[in-house]
Each structure stands twice: as C-alpha cells, then as structure tokens.
Write an enzyme that holds these catalytic residues in place. Structure first.
Site, short mmCIF file in Angstrom:
data_model
loop_
_atom_site.label_atom_id
_atom_site.label_comp_id
_atom_site.label_asym_id
_atom_site.label_seq_id
_atom_site.Cartn_x
_atom_site.Cartn_y
_atom_site.Cartn_z
N GLY A 122 0.82 -1.22 0.00
CA GLY A 122 0.00 0.00 0.00
C GLY A 122 0.85 1.26 0.00
O GLY A 122 0.38 2.34 0.37
N ASP A 170 -1.41 8.77 -5.88
CA ASP A 170 -0.12 8.08 -5.72
C ASP A 170 0.93 8.65 -6.66
O ASP A 170 2.06 8.93 -6.27
CB ASP A 170 -0.28 6.57 -6.01
CG ASP A 170 -1.34 5.93 -5.14
OD1 ASP A 170 -1.76 6.57 -4.15
OD2 ASP A 170 -1.75 4.80 -5.45
#
Ligand code: GLA
Length: 383
Positions: A122, A170
């Site tokens: 993650g 991200d």
C-alpha cells in the site's frame, strides 16, 4: 545505489545507462478514497523508492530487467501492449506507451529496475515505477512535458496497463513530493500546496501486515462504481453534482439512502472523509497533533465498517495501538485489503511499541510483521 545500478546495467547491456531516475513511494496522512471522488488528499513522498536506469537504443527493441526479481522481459515499440502473466513490465511499458499516444517518436530502450518500496504494502510501488519511467523517458526524449502532465501519464499507465482505475494521488505524491512537507492536493482542480510536516518528537511508523491484497484491484474498481451510483442518484435531482465532492450529507440522505443502501454507505464515508480532511488540516495548522490523530482513528473506523476495505490484520494493528498514549493517530492506508497501517508515534516509544506489537501480531495472525520508520523526501528526480 547509483554505482551498483550502473555496474549491473553494464553487465546486462555492455554500456552505461544514460540516466538513472529515483521515484519514491508515498504515505497519505488522511483523505482516503477521496482522490477519484474529486476530493482532497494529504500525501507525501517517502524514503523508499524505485530506481530505473535507462538508455535509448538505435532500433525499436525494448529490454527490461528487474534486478530484485532477477527477471527479464523484451518486446518492441510496435508491439507495445499490456502483458498478462507478470505485472512489473506493465508499469514501464504503460509509461512508455503514453509517449506514443501523444504521437511522440519513441525508439527502443534498455532499462534496469530496482526498488525498495515493498510490493503490495500500500505504499504505491507501482506508481513509483510508472513515474520513474515517464520522467526518465521525458528527459531522454527531450519532450519537455511538465510534471503535472507526467503525473497524469503515469496514472494512465496504471489504468491502461495494470487495469486499476486508480485516482491521481499516488502518482502525484511520487512525482511532486518535497522533503518534510505533505501535499494538500485538490484532486478536482489539481491545485496543491505544500504543508510543513515536521512534528516535534513524532515519527511516521508504517506497520506492514504482509497481507498481499489480492482483492484489491477488483474491489477498488467496485468501490469506484458504487460512488458513481450515488452520484447518478443525486444527479436526477441535482444535475450540477458531478462527483461526491459536490454532494452534501442531506443529498445522500434524501436521494441515495432510500434507493441504494450500499451506495449510501460508501458515499457517506467519502463525504464524511472529505470533511475530516479539512478538520485534520486545521488541527495540523494549529499544531494540535492530538486532534489530528483522532481524525486518523475515525478514518480507520469508516474505512473498516462503512467503506469495507480493511481486513482483520489491519484492524488488529489499529485496535492494538488505539488506546496507547504514545500513538497519536493510526489507520489503514491506501486502497485496502492488506498493506500497511500508518501510525504517528512518539519517537522515544517506537522501540518498545515494536517489542510488544510484533510478537502479539505474529502470534494472533500467523504472519510476520514488518515495520518502517518513514521520512518525507523529495519526489521524482535524476540521481
Ligand atoms: C490507491 C489508489 C489511489 C487512492 C487510494 C485510496 O492507493 O491508487 O489513487 O484511491 O488507493 O485513497
């Protein structure tokens, strides 16, 4: 890192790489599953990164080596397409494909990839590779694409070559990160500001469940469409609502709740989370870290019980720390179904916390617990 990569590149391809690019993984303090709903997020780039050494070729062959996996993959520019059986080449090929899509002439290239961003934790190990690739090729091809545009190319690499319909967070964090600062990013306008994140005596501790999120990509795409279902229900009455960013709790109560219980549950989390992010930023600005930490715990409860993207291992880790005075805030982080929890912990107490949580987790869950103290570093750069 640099000399080692150069040496290995030379062994593989018998010449020096033209460029080596480092692109980091990320953490997110708060604002989870908010990016694809056009909300705000608060991520930062960390000291774990992917490194890619590249040089262009005279022909159209693409040769890729993944150092850590000891795997190789070759194709040609005119055969660029997502591949099914192994994932890592897709992040590089997907990045390269974005240049072709912009009608930019792309020759073949040789590349060696290595990374210390743990996979499936993650921490956005795939975004790191996508950003490194796009940044390196932009440099080599002298295409002068700006960073924010490169963020979106890296995101498309994930959509088109990895099949995960991720938001922008991200790639944005990896490409745009700045040492000791978190990025307050408006995922609708892509306006952003850097917010200092130098907490006196507090460190970011990541606890890795070592649960690999096999459900992650399918459930992620499902959550995304559940949020859209809520938006569509509202749009019948408020056509101006384009995403959950524009929705209010009242709209959810009135138009979503009676029609679609799951979509209500998901969208309610998102709308509450958007509010929580602003509260957390307000507390951070006042240096009220305790209250910001409370917001993180609340986010975890929402992710676990309303958004349902947690798992027993993540819940175990958050439960374990939630009443410990040395832990200011903690929650699961990222897409979910495994990976890491992010914990803000008093620096002096980290060692003793690890001593108690590691054996307890390993006995209860039958999995090893890994941990990293993350520092906030610069985004994508040439090394
Ligand atoms: C993954 C995605 C991001 C974001 C998070 C959840 O990391 O790649 O775009 O949606 O999940 O906040």
């Amino acid at each position: 890192m640099k000399t080692q990569l150069e040496k290995l590149f030379f062994e593989k391809y018998h010449h020096q790489p033209t460029i080596i690019v480092r692109s980091p993984g990320r953490v997110n303090i708060i604002g989870e599953h908010a990016d694809y709903n056009n909300g705000f997020v608060l991520p930062a780039a960390i000291d774990k990164a992917a490194y890619i050494a590249i040089s262009l070729r005279d022909d159209n062959e693409i040769n890729l080596t993944a150092l850590d996996l000891n795997e190789q993959f070759s194709t040609t520019v005119d055969q660029l397409k997502p591949i099914g059986d192994i994932s890592w080449p897709n992040y590089i090929l997907g990045g390269a494909a974005q240049f072709l899509k912009r009608s930019i002439q792309l020759p073949g290239f040789n590349a060696v990839l290595t990374s210390d961003v743990p996979i499936g934790a993650g921490l956005s190990s795939s975004a790191a590779v996508e950003c490194a690739t796009v940044f390196a090729l932009n440099h080599l091809l002298q295409t002068n694409i700006d960073r924010v545009e490169m963020v979106s190319m890296a995101q498309k690499a994930e959509h088109e070559y990895a099949g995960v319909m991720c938001g922008i967070m991200d790639q944005f964090a990896s490409m745009m990160g700045k040492a000791n600062q978190v990025i307050k990013l408006d995922c609708r306008s892509l306006e952003f500001e850097y917010v200092p994140f130098n907490l006196e005596g507090i460190k970011i501790l990541l606890l890795n469940t070592n649960v690999k999120h096999s459900l992650a990509s399918s459930e992620y795409n499902t959550r995304r469409s559940e949020c859209m279902q809520a938006v569509e229900l509202i749009q019948h009455h408020h056509p101006e609502v384009l995403s959950l960013r524009d929705a209010t709790v009242e709209m959810l109560e009135q138009f979503v709740k009676p029609n679609n219980a799951i979509a209500y549950q998901r969208s309610r989390f998102v709308v509450d989370e958007m509010k929580r992010l602003h509260e957390a930023c307000h507390f951070l600005a006042k240096n009220d870290i305790a209250s910001m930490g409370e917001c993180m715990f609340e986010t975890h409860i929402g992710l676990s019980s309303q958004y349902e993207v947690s798992c027993k291992e993540l819940d175990y880790l958050v439960d374990f720390v939630k009443d410990k005075p040395e832990v200011i805030g903690a929650r699961m982080m990222g897409g979910g179904f495994g990976g890491c929890t992010i914990n803000l912990v008093l620096e002096d107490e980290i060692e003793s916390l690890i001593k108690s949580i590691k054996p307890a987790y390993e006995a209860a869950m039958g999995l090893p617990l890994d941990y990293y103290i993350a520092t906030i570093e610069n985004g994508t750069e040439v090394i």
